[in-house]
Design an enzyme around this catalytic site. Structure first.
Site, short mmCIF file in Angstrom:
data_model
loop_
_atom_site.label_atom_id
_atom_site.label_comp_id
_atom_site.label_asym_id
_atom_site.label_seq_id
_atom_site.Cartn_x
_atom_site.Cartn_y
_atom_site.Cartn_z
N GLU A 211 -6.17 -7.28 -0.98
CA GLU A 211 -6.53 -7.12 0.44
C GLU A 211 -7.88 -6.43 0.56
O GLU A 211 -8.12 -5.43 -0.10
CB GLU A 211 -5.46 -6.29 1.15
CG GLU A 211 -5.51 -6.43 2.66
CD GLU A 211 -4.54 -5.48 3.36
OE1 GLU A 211 -3.31 -5.67 3.24
OE2 GLU A 211 -5.02 -4.54 4.01
N GLU B 278 0.82 -1.21 0.00
CA GLU B 278 0.00 0.00 0.00
C GLU B 278 0.86 1.26 0.00
O GLU B 278 1.14 1.84 1.05
CB GLU B 278 -0.92 0.01 1.23
CG GLU B 278 -2.02 -1.04 1.16
CD GLU B 278 -3.05 -0.90 2.28
OE1 GLU B 278 -2.86 -0.08 3.21
OE2 GLU B 278 -4.06 -1.64 2.22
C1 IDC Z 1 -2.98 -3.80 10.37
C2 IDC Z 1 -3.10 -4.84 11.46
C3 IDC Z 1 -2.83 -4.19 12.79
C4 IDC Z 1 -1.49 -3.48 12.75
C5 IDC Z 1 -1.45 -2.52 11.59
C6 IDC Z 1 -0.13 -1.81 11.44
O1 IDC Z 1 -4.39 -5.41 11.41
O2 IDC Z 1 -2.82 -5.16 13.84
O3 IDC Z 1 -1.34 -2.76 13.95
O4 IDC Z 1 -1.72 -3.22 10.39
O5 IDC Z 1 0.92 -2.70 11.27
C7 IDC Z 1 -4.14 -2.33 5.72
C8 IDC Z 1 -2.78 -2.93 5.77
C9 IDC Z 1 -2.70 -3.99 6.84
C10 IDC Z 1 -3.47 -3.53 8.08
C11 IDC Z 1 -4.95 -3.51 7.69
C12 IDC Z 1 -5.89 -3.21 8.86
O6 IDC Z 1 -2.34 -3.42 4.52
O7 IDC Z 1 -1.35 -4.22 7.16
O8 IDC Z 1 -3.24 -4.41 9.12
N1 IDC Z 1 -5.11 -2.55 6.62
O9 IDC Z 1 -5.65 -1.92 9.36
N2 IDC Z 1 -4.60 -1.48 4.82
C13 IDC Z 1 -5.85 -1.11 5.16
C14 IDC Z 1 -6.20 -1.80 6.31
#
Ligand code: IDC
Length: 332
Positions: free
Chosen positions: A254, A168
């Site tokens: 995702e 992302e």
């Molecule tokens: C989130 C995890 C969370 C963590 C965060 C940062 O669920 O536990 O603290 O990352 O590392 C994304 C990302 C994905 C995210 C997810 C949910 O690609 O890594 O995971 N998310 O927030 N993009 C949109 C949402």
């Protein structure tokens, strides 16, 4: 009497086999081979359309215990997924990030073990270079060059591997992402010429419409679209439609049926709308995430400690929604 017992035993074995049988036997590497992009559609080696339906790991450094044959067996046969995404966090606290103090060799081996488990269980595997708070993919480009060079050498003969080069991107524009892609894609293609590659798009991979105005110039390339159904709704789908109308090949690497924090609230109905929209347009999708962390997007209930032998009840609202959806869509 003996005969009766034998018949009962046979019946039990048959019922047991039935319960374990995959409900999504199609669109797996053994039947669809090396995937390719024809026009804007993901297709099998045979040139016919494919829709992959899958789930992503949580950061692999916290998910090693799920990278086993038995877990992958359940992914394929209990959840019915035909693709598993391995999220290699580039940046993270402590040793969590591959580029920020993580044990590179060990993490690389985990990724390769995932490829192997995928092969054994007839699943596609996405090697996801999971940039996030390090918004610009160029920040750790030297590490990315090394990682993708090695991975594409090691996986050049494998038909189940898909490369995702930047999860992302954020805080950077599309030309900056293109600069990065124009370095990494040739490295991969030099070793693995017919490989399928997913490239991230601006604003956390939400703006496929921006990429569609000025796409990259390679075959077998897919553009990442990410959404979370409690945060992104019709307006986001309208953006995506603009890219579809320009024939951009899109892959949802995702999504969640939660808010974009990965946590509450759920919006399952909006999730259904999204999946119908994607599938009408031949677009594959991979849900976030296969873990038991205390977030509503985690597919496994936090109290479930097992790593295999999963049953429907072990899964959270997200996990059960995914299983039901894959079952429904596979039958259509
Ligand atoms: C989130 C995890 C969370 C963590 C965060 C940062 O669920 O536990 O603290 O990352 O590392 C994304 C990302 C994905 C995210 C997810 C949910 O690609 O890594 O995971 N998310 O927030 N993009 C949109 C949402």
């Amino acid at each position: 009497m003996k005969k009766m017992i034998m018949i009962c035993l046979c019946l039990l074995v048959l019922i047991g086999c039935g319960a374990k049988k995959s409900f999504d036997g199609k669109d797996r590497p053994s039947s669809r081979g090396q995937l390719q992009v024809v026009g804007s559609q993901l297709c099998g080696e045979d040139g016919n359309p494919v829709i992959l339906r899958g789930i992503s790991s949580y950061g692999v450094s916290g998910s090693e215990r799920y990278i086993t044959d038995d877990t992958f067996h359940d992914l394929a046969h209990v959840m019915g997924v035909n693709v598993f995404r391995m999220a290699l966090y580039t940046y993270g606290m402590g040793s969590f990030g591959y580029c920020t103090g993580g044990d590179k060799e060990k993490l690389y081996q985990v990724m390769m073990k995932g490829v192997e488990c995928g092969e054994k269980n007839d699943m596609y595997v996405i090697l996801d270079w999971h940039i996030l708070s390090d918004g610009d993919p160029n920040k750790y480009i030297e590490d990315a060059k090394e990682f993708f060079d090695q991975a594409s050498k090691d996986c050049k003969d494998k038909k189940n591997v898909i490369y995702e080069i930047c999860n992302e991107p954020n805080g950077v524009d599309w030309p900056t992402i293109k600069e990065y892609a124009n370095v990494i894609i040739p490295i991969i293609r030099n070793n693995d010429p017919d490989s399928l590659i997913i490239v991230g798009t601006p604003e956390w991979s939400s703006r496929v419409d921006i990429a569609a105005n000025d796409p990259l110039d390679y075959p077998n390339l897919l553009y990442a679209l990410h959404f979370y159904s409690a945060s992104h709704k019709q307006e986001s789908r309208d953006n995506v439609k603009r890219a579809i109308d320009k024939d951009l090949p899109i892959f949802v690497s995702e999504y969640g049926v939660t808010a974009s924090t990965g946590n509450y609230p759920y919006d399952l109905d909006e999730g259904d709308l999204w999946i119908d929209f994607l599938e009408e347009n031949g677009i594959s999708h991979v849900m976030w995430n296969f873990s038991k962390v205390s977030e509503s997007s985690a597919a496994i209930k936090p109290s479930v400690l097992k790593v295999s032998g999963f049953e429907y009840d072990d899964f959270s609202t997200s996990g059960q929604w995914l299983i039901d959806m894959i079952k429904r869509k596979s039958a259509e």
